[in-house]
Motif scaffolding. Structure first.
Motif, mmCIF file in Angstrom:
data_model
loop_
_atom_site.group_PDB
_atom_site.id
_atom_site.type_symbol
_atom_site.label_atom_id
_atom_site.label_comp_id
_atom_site.label_asym_id
_atom_site.label_seq_id
_atom_site.Cartn_x
_atom_site.Cartn_y
_atom_site.Cartn_z
ATOM 1 N N TYR A 135 49.319 17.462 15.991
ATOM 2 C CA TYR A 135 49.279 17.524 17.463
ATOM 3 C C TYR A 135 50.677 17.644 18.080
ATOM 4 N N VAL A 157 39.711 15.698 10.569
ATOM 5 C CA VAL A 157 40.128 15.234 11.895
ATOM 6 C C VAL A 157 39.118 14.203 12.421
ATOM 7 N N ASN A 158 39.618 13.146 13.044
ATOM 8 C CA ASN A 158 38.703 12.165 13.634
ATOM 9 C C ASN A 158 37.783 12.864 14.637
ATOM 10 N N CYS A 160 36.610 12.158 17.407
ATOM 11 C CA CYS A 160 37.038 12.078 18.807
ATOM 12 C C CYS A 160 38.200 13.027 19.120
ATOM 13 N N ASP A 161 38.862 13.550 18.071
ATOM 14 C CA ASP A 161 40.016 14.439 18.271
ATOM 15 C C ASP A 161 39.672 15.913 18.077
ATOM 16 N N ARG A 162 38.416 16.218 17.760
ATOM 17 C CA ARG A 162 38.079 17.610 17.409
ATOM 18 C C ARG A 162 38.352 18.598 18.529
ATOM 19 N N ARG A 164 40.565 18.448 20.868
ATOM 20 C CA ARG A 164 42.024 18.646 20.951
ATOM 21 C C ARG A 164 42.503 19.558 19.821
ATOM 22 N N TYR A 165 41.979 19.301 18.634
ATOM 23 C CA TYR A 165 42.350 20.092 17.452
ATOM 24 C C TYR A 165 41.953 21.562 17.639
#
Length: 245
Positions: A135, A157-158, A160-162, A164-165
């Motif tokens: 990130y 990837v967690n 909750c971060d997908r 953003r990824y």
């Protein structure tokens, strides 16, 4: 019922308790320290070998991105074909093992704009691996790419971060980029991940507004390791993403 049939039954958008699961950077570093890296494929990935032409589309001298690269042997393989490979990985140990295992001399330098980050670059110049959080990267730091090999990345990837990824990956795609994405399919109520279960519906919600998504293949990758996790099927699913012009 075969494992492939079972996957058809369970292809739904409910990812169970995985939704709130978070794996910390420290836990990933520990996996490398303890050599708990069952996800690493010593011989390279058969799906990349099979679909290499789809990735390259007859083009030479491409810039190819390996998100969350670990010490993926395919980076050396593509660099030897004359492509420029860029990877990012939080574990410096993984990157140093990559260079050591392929007997590649390299240099280290800081990354302007990312405090504490390092770039490990092969002396030949065509492999550049960034040791930092993915990130922290942007197109202004690493440029844009003609090809992507996303295996063990989105699924690591967690959840909750997908978003953003996926948003970051889209900003790194060149206009004619070919993005090969490997996800995994299994019953998410029987294993907490990683790798995390990412259903096709989620691929569409993450990438569908910017990319054409093509399902290329689903392969049975079930092994004793997965049986020990309490699973009775485990598949890898390959997609091709192309930016919609």
């Amino acid at each position: 019922m075969t494992s492939a049939d079972a996957a058809g039954v369970l292809e739904h958008s409910d990812i169970g308790a995985q939704k709130n699961r978070v794996v910390t950077e420290e836990e990933w570093l520990q996996k490398w320290e303890m050599h708990n890296i069952g996800f690493h494929k010593e011989q390279g990935h058969p799906l990349l070998q099979k679909y290499l032409d789809v990735l390259l589309s007859g083009r030479s001298g491409l810039r190819i991105f390996f998100p969350l690269c670990g010490k993926a042997v395919e980076m050396k393989w593509l660099a030897d074909m004359g492509h420029c490979v860029v990877g990012v990985e939080v574990s410096e140990q993984a990157l140093k093992e990559f260079f050591a295992e392929h007997s590649l001399p390299y240099s280290e330098e800081p990354v302007p704009g990312i405090p504490g980050a390092k770039k490990l670059q092969s002396t030949s110049g065509n492999i550049s691996l960034y040791c930092c959080s993915i990130y922290d990267l942007s197109s202004s730091i690493v440029g844009k790419f003609d090809g992507f090999w996303d295996r063990g990345a989105l699924v690591a990837v967690n959840p909750c971060d997908r978003q953003r990824y996926a948003g970051l990956m889209i900003t790194l795609m060149e206009e004619n980029s070919s993005y090969l994405l490997v996800t995994v399919s299994y019953d998410p109520n029987r294993h907490k991940g990683p790798p995390f279960y990412v259903p096709e519906s989620e691929i569409k919600s993450l990438f569908g507004s910017h990319c054409e998504i093509k399902h290329l293949e689903k392969v049975d990758d079930f092994s004793e390791r997965h049986r020990q996790w309490g699973l009775d099927y485990f598949l890898e699913v390959l997609y091709l993403l192309k930016l919609v012009s």
